[in-house]
Design a protein around this motif. Structure first.
Motif, PDB file in Angstrom:
ATOM      1  N   ALA A 444       5.739   6.311   7.315  1.00  0.00           N
ATOM      2  CA  ALA A 444       4.732   7.378   7.288  1.00  0.00           C
ATOM      3  C   ALA A 444       3.484   6.920   6.538  1.00  0.00           C
ATOM      4  O   ALA A 444       2.354   7.155   6.985  1.00  0.00           O
ATOM      5  CB  ALA A 444       5.315   8.626   6.631  1.00  0.00           C
ATOM      6  N   ILE A 445       3.690   6.257   5.402  1.00  0.00           N
ATOM      7  CA  ILE A 445       2.552   5.768   4.613  1.00  0.00           C
ATOM      8  C   ILE A 445       1.809   4.689   5.384  1.00  0.00           C
ATOM      9  O   ILE A 445       0.576   4.701   5.493  1.00  0.00           O
ATOM     10  CB  ILE A 445       3.031   5.249   3.246  1.00  0.00           C
ATOM     11  CG1 ILE A 445       3.558   6.412   2.392  1.00  0.00           C
ATOM     12  CG2 ILE A 445       1.909   4.528   2.515  1.00  0.00           C
ATOM     13  CD1 ILE A 445       4.191   5.970   1.082  1.00  0.00           C
ATOM     14  N   LYS A 446       2.578   3.754   5.956  1.00  0.00           N
ATOM     15  CA  LYS A 446       1.947   2.660   6.688  1.00  0.00           C
ATOM     16  C   LYS A 446       1.237   3.167   7.942  1.00  0.00           C
ATOM     17  O   LYS A 446       0.198   2.635   8.336  1.00  0.00           O
ATOM     18  CB  LYS A 446       2.988   1.604   7.062  1.00  0.00           C
ATOM     19  CG  LYS A 446       3.603   0.871   5.870  1.00  0.00           C
ATOM     20  CD  LYS A 446       2.542   0.155   5.056  1.00  0.00           C
ATOM     21  CE  LYS A 446       3.159  -0.630   3.898  1.00  0.00           C
ATOM     22  NZ  LYS A 446       2.133  -1.318   3.080  1.00  0.00           N
ATOM     23  N   SER A 447       1.783   4.176   8.574  1.00  0.00           N
ATOM     24  CA  SER A 447       1.128   4.755   9.747  1.00  0.00           C
ATOM     25  C   SER A 447      -0.207   5.372   9.354  1.00  0.00           C
ATOM     26  O   SER A 447      -1.203   5.271  10.077  1.00  0.00           O
ATOM     27  CB  SER A 447       2.028   5.814  10.387  1.00  0.00           C
ATOM     28  OG  SER A 447       3.218   5.237  10.874  1.00  0.00           O
ATOM     29  N   SER A 448      -0.242   6.029   8.202  1.00  0.00           N
ATOM     30  CA  SER A 448      -1.494   6.604   7.707  1.00  0.00           C
ATOM     31  C   SER A 448      -2.511   5.501   7.439  1.00  0.00           C
ATOM     32  O   SER A 448      -3.693   5.622   7.783  1.00  0.00           O
ATOM     33  CB  SER A 448      -1.233   7.403   6.419  1.00  0.00           C
ATOM     34  OG  SER A 448      -0.309   8.445   6.657  1.00  0.00           O
ATOM     35  N   PHE A 449      -2.037   4.405   6.836  1.00  0.00           N
ATOM     36  CA  PHE A 449      -2.926   3.280   6.557  1.00  0.00           C
ATOM     37  C   PHE A 449      -3.437   2.665   7.852  1.00  0.00           C
ATOM     38  O   PHE A 449      -4.607   2.281   7.955  1.00  0.00           O
ATOM     39  CB  PHE A 449      -2.202   2.208   5.744  1.00  0.00           C
ATOM     40  CG  PHE A 449      -1.941   2.601   4.317  1.00  0.00           C
ATOM     41  CD1 PHE A 449      -2.565   3.690   3.752  1.00  0.00           C
ATOM     42  CD2 PHE A 449      -1.065   1.879   3.532  1.00  0.00           C
ATOM     43  CE1 PHE A 449      -2.327   4.053   2.442  1.00  0.00           C
ATOM     44  CE2 PHE A 449      -0.817   2.218   2.226  1.00  0.00           C
ATOM     45  CZ  PHE A 449      -1.448   3.320   1.672  1.00  0.00           C
ATOM     46  N   ALA A 450      -2.552   2.555   8.840  1.00  0.00           N
ATOM     47  CA  ALA A 450      -2.910   1.877  10.095  1.00  0.00           C
ATOM     48  C   ALA A 450      -4.091   2.561  10.768  1.00  0.00           C
ATOM     49  O   ALA A 450      -4.952   1.911  11.358  1.00  0.00           O
ATOM     50  CB  ALA A 450      -1.708   1.851  11.026  1.00  0.00           C
ATOM     51  N   ARG A 451      -4.146   3.861  10.696  1.00  0.00           N
ATOM     52  CA  ARG A 451      -5.241   4.585  11.330  1.00  0.00           C
ATOM     53  C   ARG A 451      -6.565   4.336  10.623  1.00  0.00           C
ATOM     54  O   ARG A 451      -7.623   4.359  11.234  1.00  0.00           O
ATOM     55  CB  ARG A 451      -4.945   6.094  11.328  1.00  0.00           C
ATOM     56  CG  ARG A 451      -3.827   6.495  12.255  1.00  0.00           C
ATOM     57  CD  ARG A 451      -3.922   7.985  12.567  1.00  0.00           C
ATOM     58  NE  ARG A 451      -3.968   8.793  11.368  1.00  0.00           N
ATOM     59  CZ  ARG A 451      -2.878   9.237  10.716  1.00  0.00           C
ATOM     60  NH1 ARG A 451      -1.678   8.938  11.166  1.00  0.00           N
ATOM     61  NH2 ARG A 451      -2.984   9.973   9.631  1.00  0.00           N
ATOM     62  N   ARG A 452      -6.498   4.082   9.324  1.00  0.00           N
ATOM     63  CA  ARG A 452      -7.722   3.955   8.545  1.00  0.00           C
ATOM     64  C   ARG A 452      -8.190   2.505   8.395  1.00  0.00           C
ATOM     65  O   ARG A 452      -9.374   2.238   8.281  1.00  0.00           O
ATOM     66  CB  ARG A 452      -7.527   4.561   7.145  1.00  0.00           C
ATOM     67  CG  ARG A 452      -7.356   6.070   7.187  1.00  0.00           C
ATOM     68  CD  ARG A 452      -7.103   6.629   5.798  1.00  0.00           C
ATOM     69  NE  ARG A 452      -7.012   8.082   5.845  1.00  0.00           N
ATOM     70  CZ  ARG A 452      -8.050   8.911   5.742  1.00  0.00           C
ATOM     71  NH1 ARG A 452      -9.251   8.424   5.610  1.00  0.00           N
ATOM     72  NH2 ARG A 452      -7.877  10.208   5.796  1.00  0.00           N
ATOM     73  N   GLU A 453      -7.235   1.558   8.380  1.00  0.00           N
ATOM     74  CA  GLU A 453      -7.597   0.165   8.111  1.00  0.00           C
ATOM     75  C   GLU A 453      -8.263  -0.507   9.293  1.00  0.00           C
ATOM     76  O   GLU A 453      -8.911  -1.528   9.160  1.00  0.00           O
ATOM     77  CB  GLU A 453      -6.349  -0.631   7.691  1.00  0.00           C
ATOM     78  CG  GLU A 453      -5.832  -0.222   6.321  1.00  0.00           C
ATOM     79  CD  GLU A 453      -4.522  -0.910   5.985  1.00  0.00           C
ATOM     80  OE1 GLU A 453      -3.888  -1.472   6.908  1.00  0.00           O
ATOM     81  OE2 GLU A 453      -4.138  -0.912   4.809  1.00  0.00           O
ATOM     82  N   ASN A 454      -8.054   0.034  10.492  1.00  0.00           N
ATOM     83  CA  ASN A 454      -8.712  -0.498  11.695  1.00  0.00           C
ATOM     84  C   ASN A 454      -8.354  -1.956  11.956  1.00  0.00           C
ATOM     85  O   ASN A 454      -9.153  -2.720  12.475  1.00  0.00           O
ATOM     86  CB  ASN A 454     -10.239  -0.360  11.574  1.00  0.00           C
ATOM     87  CG  ASN A 454     -10.914  -0.508  12.928  1.00  0.00           C
ATOM     88  OD1 ASN A 454     -10.337  -0.168  13.956  1.00  0.00           O
ATOM     89  ND2 ASN A 454     -12.122  -1.035  12.923  1.00  0.00           N
ATOM     90  N   LYS A 455      -7.154  -2.365  11.568  1.00  0.00           N
ATOM     91  CA  LYS A 455      -6.697  -3.718  11.895  1.00  0.00           C
ATOM     92  C   LYS A 455      -6.164  -3.706  13.326  1.00  0.00           C
ATOM     93  O   LYS A 455      -5.526  -2.765  13.769  1.00  0.00           O
ATOM     94  CB  LYS A 455      -5.608  -4.179  10.927  1.00  0.00           C
ATOM     95  CG  LYS A 455      -6.112  -4.465   9.521  1.00  0.00           C
ATOM     96  CD  LYS A 455      -5.024  -5.130   8.702  1.00  0.00           C
ATOM     97  CE  LYS A 455      -5.545  -5.538   7.320  1.00  0.00           C
ATOM     98  NZ  LYS A 455      -5.752  -4.390   6.462  1.00  0.00           N
TER      99      LYS A 455
END
Length: 555
Positions: A444-455
């Motif tokens: 859940a945390i990594k999914s949130s990061f994935a949307r914002r980090e734009n990698k």
């Protein structure tokens, strides 16, 4: 996006080349077959520290190479510009690890430092491995995880705090040192002042002082030099002697001139040559006469020179060995004295500057704390939405803040708390979550990061540990959803996760002639069906397992 990776002589891998595309790619295989070794290779390609143990036994070096495509990225363009490379949307990263312990890095063919590879690698791929669960269990990592959720505005606020803290820390250390070692400072300043005055008083001139030793030799041996010069002079020109050189040459010149009318081609030319010699010797004699007149022994001048040499010799012994070294020592002393005395003219001004820096630090710390609380609110909202998709809709997530000592990261302690069921109350995440819950919370945390980090590329290395059934399907759906906006590479043993992938690679170990080698193969739909069926039923595949595998793959 990672387009292709080539791995040679790495651990148990002989040679492997893999191509990737958009969407979700899954890596499967038995435990120990080499799946995580491929992730290790990717980590090294992106800048992690190399170890000689990675080099395949018997090989001179391990070779890793990856082709990446990326969209417009000011960050990547800036790093490439620093290296003198053009941003073209395509990158070839290459890493070589030698058996002797050395390693090399290249970006688009140019040799680069490891730090540059790490900086660009962080912008290309985000790798989430099994160790991330350990970070989640350790509250000491929660602050860094929260900060990763920040945007550019947050990073600017954090950098401003770091600058203020660095200035504050430097001034505090200087003030403490000044107060604690006031006597030592004063003594050192006295020594530096004495040495500077001693050297400066000598007024060293490298050009003129270099010739002073020659001048001393001339004055010391003045009588001897005059004797030899007189002897040379009288040998050339002595009116009382018939055998003086000038007299004899003059006689020869006169005799030849007397007969030159009889043979101009011979005698006249000989007379002319002797005349040239005569006038040359006459010039030498005149020069010797002048030097003899000028070279007088002067005891007072010799005394001054001896005194000067004594001063220079003492300075060279103390600060040399050469006069140029003495001048360099003087320059260093002046710089150190300037640092010790500073521009503040005393500890009072320094303390005033320190207090001003302390006020700035507090202001920046408050701004950072406020920005973190705003971050926490967004993170909590995002994580709760993600948890709901992972069958933890009743769970509640919270970021707790406590005051802490000032450090490079602020003056807050951050810890994640969770309430898995209503009415239980919030408790530290590390003490309450089960293995399956941790996997979902991490995802859940990594999914949130994935949307914002734009990698464009994300790697999940067995982040689905400890789950099964409908939760496994939810995790599969979540990972696949992430892949729809980029590229995901995943290692998993769950049939639900494996089946939902767009592409599947299978890794196995082969032992031949006392050598173990990992091989990789891209599976067809039929081969994928068999592999998923094995995950459901083991090696003894049943028709029911095949049917279930087909249904999973159809979904």
């Amino acid at each position: 996006m990672l387009q292709e990776i080539s791995i040679k002589n790495f651990a148990i891998i002989d040679t492997i080349a893999m191509q990737f595309d958009q969407g979700m790619t899954i890596l499967t295989g038995e435990t120990g077959a080499g799946k995580s070794i491929i992730i290790d290779a990717m980590n090294l390609l992106l800048g992690s520290r190399a170890q000689t143990a990675f080099v395949r036994h018997g090989a001179d070096k391990a070779e890793l190479e990856g082709l990446f495509f990326y969209k417009d990225s000011p960050e990547i363009a800036q790093h490439l510009s620093t290296l003198g490379l053009e941003s073209t949307g395509e990158l070839i990263l290459r890493r070589e690890i030698f058996a002797n312990g050395r390693s090399s890095c290249r970006i688009n063919g140019m040799m680069t430092p490891l730090s540059s590879l790490q900086a660009i690698g962080r912008l290309l791929v985000d790798i989430h491995g099994q160790h991330d669960h350990q970070e989640l269990m350790n509250s000491a990592h929660h602050l860094a995880m929260l900060d990763e959720f920040g945007d550019k505005a947050f990073l600017k606020t954090k950098d401003a705090y770091k600058t203020a803290f660095s200035e504050y820390k430097t001034l505090r250390q200087k003030l403490v040192t000044v107060k604690k070692n006031q006597a030592e400072f004063a003594q050192r300043i006295d020594v530096l002042t004495f040495q500077i005055d001693e050297i400066a008083a000598a007024d060293i001139d490298l050009v003129s002082d270099a010739g002073i030793f020659k001048k001393r030799d001339q004055l010391t041996h003045a009588n001897q030099i005059v004797g030899h010069l007189n002897a040379a002079y009288y040998a050339l020109d002595d009116d009382t002697a018939d055998n003086a050189s000038l007299s004899m040459v003059r006689n020869a010149m006169n005799e030849l001139e007397s007969v030159s009318r009889f043979d101009e081609d011979t005698y006249a030319k000989l007379a002319e040559k002797i005349a040239d010699a005569y006038y040359l010797l006459e010039d030498v004699a005149a020069d010797l006469e002048k030097r003899i007149d000028d070279l007088e022994f002067n005891p007072s001048e010799l005394t001054l020179i001896e005194d000067r040499i004594s001063v220079l010799t003492t300075l060279k012994k103390k600060y040399g060995p050469e006069l140029s070294d003495v001048l360099n020592y003087l320059d260093n002393c002046q710089k150190e004295l300037a640092r010790l005395t500073g521009d503040d003219k005393g500890s009072e001004t320094l303390e005033s500057t320190f207090k001003a820096a302390e006020r700035v630090l507090i202001e920046q710390a408050d701004a950072l704390a406020k920005a973190r609380r705003e971050l926490a609110e967004r993170l909590v909202k995002d994580v709760k939405l993600e948890l709901a998709d992972l069958y933890m809709e009743k769970a509640d997530f919270k970021v707790m803040f406590e005051p802490a000592k000032f450090s490079g990261n602020g003056n807050q302690h951050v810890e994640f708390f969770i309430q898995t069921n209503p009415g239980e109350g919030f408790k530290p995440l590390a003490k309450t979550a089960s293995g399956g819950e941790l996997s979902r919370i991490m995802l859940a945390i990594k999914s949130s990061f994935a949307r914002r980090e734009n990698k464009t590329s994300i790697v999940f290395d067995e982040v689905d540990t400890g789950v099964s059934g409908r939760v496994a399907q939810a995790i599969a759906n979540k990972i696949h959803k992430i892949s729809q906006s980029g590229q995901v590479l995943c290692i998993s043993h769950l049939p639900q996760v494996v089946a939902i992938a767009d592409v599947q690679y299978h890794i196995d170990k082969v032992q031949e002639a006392d050598r173990t080698t990992s091989n990789v193969k891209k599976l067809t739909l039929k081969e994928r069906t068999i592999e998923v069926a094995k995950m459901l039923a083991g090696d003894a595949i049943t028709p029911e397992a095949l049917a279930q595998a087909e249904k999973l793959l159809e979904k």
